[in-house]
Design an enzyme around this catalytic site. Structure first.
Site, PDB file in Angstrom:
ATOM      1  N   GLU A  76       0.842  -1.192   0.000  1.00 19.75           N
ATOM      2  CA  GLU A  76       0.000   0.000   0.000  1.00 19.75           C
ATOM      3  C   GLU A  76       0.880   1.246   0.000  1.00 19.75           C
ATOM      4  OE1 GLU A  76      -2.719  -0.330   3.318  1.00 19.75           O
ATOM      5  OE2 GLU A  76      -3.689  -2.102   2.472  1.00 19.75           O
ATOM      6  N   HIS A 125      -7.802   1.427   2.028  1.00 21.06           N
ATOM      7  CA  HIS A 125      -7.675   1.014   3.436  1.00 21.06           C
ATOM      8  C   HIS A 125      -8.412   1.992   4.363  1.00 21.06           C
ATOM      9  CE1 HIS A 125      -4.901  -1.494   6.230  1.00 21.06           C
ATOM     10  NE2 HIS A 125      -6.067  -1.232   6.826  1.00 21.06           N
TER      11      HIS A 125
HETATM   12  N1  NAD Z   1      -9.784  -2.411   6.655  1.00 18.89           N
HETATM   13  C1  NAD Z   1      -9.533  -1.776   7.776  1.00 18.89           C
HETATM   14  O1  NAD Z   1      -9.443  -0.563   7.840  1.00 18.89           O
HETATM   15  C2  NAD Z   1      -9.403  -2.585   9.036  1.00 18.89           C
HETATM   16  C3  NAD Z   1      -9.743  -2.022  10.271  1.00 18.89           C
HETATM   17  C4  NAD Z   1      -9.664  -2.807  11.424  1.00 18.89           C
HETATM   18  C5  NAD Z   1      -9.208  -4.117  11.344  1.00 18.89           C
HETATM   19  N2  NAD Z   1      -8.842  -4.622  10.122  1.00 18.89           N
HETATM   20  C6  NAD Z   1      -8.367  -6.016  10.006  1.00 18.89           C
HETATM   21  O2  NAD Z   1      -9.505  -6.876  10.099  1.00 18.89           O
HETATM   22  C7  NAD Z   1      -9.072  -8.170  10.548  1.00 18.89           C
HETATM   23  C8  NAD Z   1     -10.016  -8.666  11.629  1.00 18.89           C
HETATM   24  O3  NAD Z   1      -9.959  -7.806  12.754  1.00 18.89           O
HETATM   25  P1  NAD Z   1     -10.595  -8.256  14.152  1.00 18.89           P
HETATM   26  O4  NAD Z   1     -10.437  -7.128  15.090  1.00 18.89           O
HETATM   27  O5  NAD Z   1     -11.942  -8.857  13.923  1.00 18.89           O
HETATM   28  O6  NAD Z   1      -9.558  -9.412  14.535  1.00 18.89           O
HETATM   29  P2  NAD Z   1      -9.760 -10.565  15.624  1.00 18.89           P
HETATM   30  O7  NAD Z   1      -8.391 -10.947  16.039  1.00 18.89           O
HETATM   31  O8  NAD Z   1     -10.753 -10.169  16.638  1.00 18.89           O
HETATM   32  O9  NAD Z   1     -10.405 -11.760  14.779  1.00 18.89           O
HETATM   33  C9  NAD Z   1      -9.706 -12.505  13.816  1.00 18.89           C
HETATM   34  C10 NAD Z   1     -10.319 -13.891  13.794  1.00 18.89           C
HETATM   35  O10 NAD Z   1      -9.808 -14.601  12.679  1.00 18.89           O
HETATM   36  C11 NAD Z   1      -9.577 -15.956  13.093  1.00 18.89           C
HETATM   37  N3  NAD Z   1      -8.623 -16.521  12.145  1.00 18.89           N
HETATM   38  C12 NAD Z   1      -7.319 -16.205  12.009  1.00 18.89           C
HETATM   39  N4  NAD Z   1      -6.779 -16.881  10.985  1.00 18.89           N
HETATM   40  C13 NAD Z   1      -7.780 -17.647  10.474  1.00 18.89           C
HETATM   41  C14 NAD Z   1      -7.838 -18.563   9.388  1.00 18.89           C
HETATM   42  N5  NAD Z   1      -6.780 -18.804   8.612  1.00 18.89           N
HETATM   43  N6  NAD Z   1      -9.017 -19.182   9.161  1.00 18.89           N
HETATM   44  C15 NAD Z   1     -10.085 -18.938   9.942  1.00 18.89           C
HETATM   45  N7  NAD Z   1     -10.090 -18.081  10.975  1.00 18.89           N
HETATM   46  C16 NAD Z   1      -8.946 -17.437  11.222  1.00 18.89           C
HETATM   47  C17 NAD Z   1      -9.085 -15.837  14.501  1.00 18.89           C
HETATM   48  O11 NAD Z   1      -9.245 -17.031  15.222  1.00 18.89           O
HETATM   49  C18 NAD Z   1      -9.982 -14.707  15.047  1.00 18.89           C
HETATM   50  O12 NAD Z   1     -11.183 -15.212  15.591  1.00 18.89           O
HETATM   51  C19 NAD Z   1      -7.631  -7.988  11.022  1.00 18.89           C
HETATM   52  O13 NAD Z   1      -6.762  -8.502  10.037  1.00 18.89           O
HETATM   53  C20 NAD Z   1      -7.461  -6.488  11.127  1.00 18.89           C
HETATM   54  O14 NAD Z   1      -6.126  -6.085  10.898  1.00 18.89           O
HETATM   55  C21 NAD Z   1      -8.949  -3.893   8.974  1.00 18.89           C
END
Ligand code: NAD
Length: 397
Positions: free
Chosen positions: A258, A281
């Site tokens: 990015e 993003h």
């Molecule tokens: N686009 C954006 O601006 C933005 C903003 C906030 C968070 N995010 C991203 O969103 C994602 C989710 O955030 P969150 O707070 O819900 O995270 P979180 O840690 O609460 O949840 C992630 C879940 O994914 C599961 N997981 C991990 N690898 C896996 C796989 N290979 N298969 C199945 N399940 C799997 C974990 O067990 C967990 O329950 C993160 O990667 C975070 O960086 C993006």
């Protein structure tokens, strides 16, 4: 008590810190390493976002610094190990923009199902193309959520509220919300989902975990959304499946590479494809999220400095003592070696001081214990503990 807040952090943070007794200096931009070194004398709390780097050199010069608040999600900009080694707590806001991401994804599901990206482009080109071809309601469709954490579960609730069926797959044991159905493999989910939305975390094993095989296993004419991490998806494979028509639309908010700065050019194999939404993003970027982050992180900084709470610290052992309503509190951050707790409690016993509450937690090489007692520990005992070879800091409240 002084705080320095950089990078245009939301005023909610300043208000909260001032209400808790801090004099807050506000600086709208980030600072270079040298600027920081010149500004941190007498500063107890530092607030930054992602553009300020706090290196070991900065930490070495910041003798009065107790804690750093990263008013964002990531904490890579801080040398966390160096901060922990100096007893400086680091806090962030991992959950404050959950709702913002969910709302973007919901909007994208509807936009893709109605093929809005194409329709709006045509209208801007002056073409009136009124047709129901390829447009669908999302009511009754199946949303497959991969990663059922903070964002995945909230998306589950909101999607159900407007009539979608929800299935999910998570590697961890996550309970289902509402009527959502837990599936035991990604394959089962890909078999039945009309929309697949990824919400997994960025653990190293997730690099490239959704590729050609997974796209091929998705239902024909299904939709794909990724607002999690860019590196988890093979976008070349997605491109082939969009071009072949197997995937009817996609929305991507995150990319393996990015641009670093505002206005820098962006490139992707997904540019120019029909019914593909690309966003820079911004899933978590809303005014509401900024305010929530400001309030949340400032609260964690104040809780650490004024009550000794390390709840949700990303680098210190986590201890969540209740508010100190009566009596006296002593916080002791130390090297995690045998005998420190005994040494501490021997001082309380020798002083005839009654311990009313005590919490200990360890993390890697550090231990942190918070002790509430009916009387303050005598100054000589405090000094003995402070000069112990195992002590990083000792604070009393
Ligand atoms: N686009 C954006 O601006 C933005 C903003 C906030 C968070 N995010 C991203 O969103 C994602 C989710 O955030 P969150 O707070 O819900 O995270 P979180 O840690 O609460 O949840 C992630 C879940 O994914 C599961 N997981 C991990 N690898 C896996 C796989 N290979 N298969 C199945 N399940 C799997 C974990 O067990 C967990 O329950 C993160 O990667 C975070 O960086 C993006």
């Amino acid at each position: 008590m002084k705080a320095l807040v950089l990078e245009n952090i939301h005023p909610a943070a300043v208000e909260l810190l001032e209400a808790r007794g801090y004099q807050v200096d506000v600086h709208p931009k980030s600072m270079s390493e040298d600027e920081l070194i010149g500004s941190l004398a007498g500063i107890n709390l530092l607030g930054i976002r992602s553009n300020t780097t706090v290196s070991a050199r900065v930490l070495d010069s910041a003798r009065d610094l107790e804690a750093i608040g990263c008013f964002c999600i990531g904490t890579n900009q801080v040398d966390l190990v160096a901060a922990a080694g100096r007893g400086v707590g680091v806090f962030n806001a991992p959950y404050s923009n959950t709702r913002s991401v969910v709302e973007l994804v919901i909007g994208e599901i509807i936009a893709l199902a109605r093929r809005l990206p194409e329709k709006t482009l045509r209208m801007h080109d002056g073409v009136w193309d009124k047709s129901a071809r390829g447009s669908h309601e999302v009511r009754g469709r199946t949303l497959g959520i991969v990663g059922y954490g903070n964002i995945g579960t909230q998306l589950s609730n909101v999607a159900e509220a407007f009539g979608m069926r929800v299935v999910f797959y998570d590697k961890a044991d996550r309970p289902a919300h509402g009527n959502a159905r837990r599936l035991h493999s990604l394959g089962e989910l890909l078999d039945i989902a009309d929309v697949v939305s990824l919400h997994v975390d960025g653990r190293p094993g997730n690099a490239g975990f959704f590729g050609a095989e997974e796209f091929a296993a998705m239902k024909p004419r299904s939709l794909f959304i990724n607002a999690s991490r860019g590196m988890v998806v093979d976008y070349d494979a997605l491109r082939s499946h969009v071009l072949s028509g197997h995937i009817a639309g996609a929305a991507l908010d995150v990319f393996p590479v990015e641009p670093k700065a505002q206005g820098e050019s962006f490139d992707s194999v997904l540019r120019g494809l029909d019914n593909v939404i690309l966003t820079p993003h911004v899933g978590g970027s809303t005014q509401e999220a900024q305010e929530e982050i400001g309030w949340f992180v400032a609260g964690k900084l104040a809780g650490f400095a004024l009550e000794g709470s390390t709840a949700l610290s990303v680098n210190l052992p986590r201890v969540l003592p209740g508010p100190l309503t009566a009596g006296h509190r002593l916080g002791f951050l130390h090297h995690n070696v045998p005998g420190v707790l005994a040494e501490l409690n021997a001082e309380f016993a020798a002083a005839g001081d009654n311990v009313v509450d005590q919490h200990l937690s360890t993390r890697d090489h550090l231990g942190y214990v918070v002790t509430d007692s009916s009387e303050p520990l005598p100054p000589q005992a405090v000094e003995r503990l402070r000069s112990s070879e195992h002590c990083l800091w000792l604070r009393t409240w």
